[in-house]
Scaffold this motif. Structure first.
Motif, mmCIF file in Angstrom:
data_model
loop_
_atom_site.group_PDB
_atom_site.id
_atom_site.type_symbol
_atom_site.label_atom_id
_atom_site.label_comp_id
_atom_site.label_asym_id
_atom_site.label_seq_id
_atom_site.Cartn_x
_atom_site.Cartn_y
_atom_site.Cartn_z
ATOM 1 N N UNK A 34 -35.176 -2.335 -22.375
ATOM 2 C CA UNK A 34 -36.431 -1.786 -21.848
ATOM 3 C C UNK A 34 -36.516 -1.838 -20.326
ATOM 4 N N UNK A 35 -35.843 -2.784 -19.715
ATOM 5 C CA UNK A 35 -35.916 -2.998 -18.269
ATOM 6 C C UNK A 35 -34.516 -2.900 -17.658
ATOM 7 N N UNK A 36 -33.841 -1.799 -17.895
ATOM 8 C CA UNK A 36 -32.449 -1.638 -17.463
ATOM 9 C C UNK A 36 -32.285 -1.835 -15.957
ATOM 10 N N UNK A 37 -33.263 -1.378 -15.166
ATOM 11 C CA UNK A 37 -33.135 -1.504 -13.716
ATOM 12 C C UNK A 37 -33.137 -2.970 -13.275
ATOM 13 N N UNK A 38 -33.806 -3.824 -14.013
ATOM 14 C CA UNK A 38 -33.815 -5.256 -13.703
ATOM 15 C C UNK A 38 -32.556 -5.932 -14.243
ATOM 16 N N UNK A 39 -32.224 -5.642 -15.485
ATOM 17 C CA UNK A 39 -31.078 -6.311 -16.094
ATOM 18 C C UNK A 39 -29.757 -5.881 -15.465
ATOM 19 N N UNK A 40 -29.675 -4.637 -14.980
ATOM 20 C CA UNK A 40 -28.442 -4.186 -14.333
ATOM 21 C C UNK A 40 -28.161 -4.954 -13.046
ATOM 22 N N UNK A 41 -29.213 -5.425 -12.390
ATOM 23 C CA UNK A 41 -29.064 -6.186 -11.146
ATOM 24 C C UNK A 41 -29.075 -7.700 -11.380
ATOM 25 N N UNK A 42 -29.200 -8.135 -12.622
ATOM 26 C CA UNK A 42 -29.298 -9.565 -12.909
ATOM 27 C C UNK A 42 -28.028 -10.301 -12.503
ATOM 28 N N UNK A 43 -28.216 -11.500 -11.989
ATOM 29 C CA UNK A 43 -27.080 -12.344 -11.644
ATOM 30 C C UNK A 43 -26.432 -12.897 -12.907
ATOM 31 N N UNK A 44 -27.266 -13.231 -13.902
ATOM 32 C CA UNK A 44 -26.755 -13.803 -15.150
ATOM 33 C C UNK A 44 -27.602 -13.358 -16.331
ATOM 34 N N UNK A 45 -26.937 -13.098 -17.433
ATOM 35 C CA UNK A 45 -27.569 -12.945 -18.747
ATOM 36 C C UNK A 45 -26.921 -14.019 -19.609
ATOM 37 N N UNK A 46 -27.731 -14.941 -20.104
ATOM 38 C CA UNK A 46 -27.201 -16.126 -20.784
ATOM 39 C C UNK A 46 -27.873 -16.335 -22.135
#
Length: 115
Positions: A34-46
């Motif tokens: 839903x928030x691709x613009x935020x998750x694409x720039x995320x430093x980490x997905x854990x």
């Protein structure tokens, strides 16, 4: 958000270092869709390693089991572990199917749940 079961938590750390906490991998997956613009720039997905609840693992390195025998807090029955051997052992014990992160996102997108 308070994580209800520490074996299933997930976290997104944005590019500024702010952490966002989720109850389960499916919530993180939904957020990234839903928030691709935020998750694409995320430093980490854990996600939390089910076998070691005090350990976070990067989603791309995690192995996910979707099994009706392991209900996750948000109802998609997704359990993450750090290594393939543990995932295979859990699949033998609990049944279900093994997924990678892209397959998890697809399952969340399609609301796929075990029967």
């Amino acid at each position: 958000m308070t994580v209800s079961d520490n074996r299933y938590g997930a976290e997104l750390v944005n590019d500024k270092g702010k952490a966002f906490y989720f109850d389960a991998a499916e919530c993180l997956a939904s957020y990234t869709l839903e928030q691709a613009e935020i998750s694409d720039k995320a430093a980490y997905l854990l996600v939390t390693d089910f076998a070691n609840p005090n350990t976070l693992i990067e989603v791309d390195k995690a192995h996910f089991l979707q099994s009706a025998e392991l209900p996750s807090p948000m109802g998609m029955f997704l359990t993450a572990v750090a290594d393939e051997a543990t995932a295979n052992k859990m699949q033998q014990e609990y049944g279900g199917r093994l997924l990678n992160w892209e397959e998890v996102k697809q399952a969340v997108r399609n609301n796929e749940r075990p029967e």
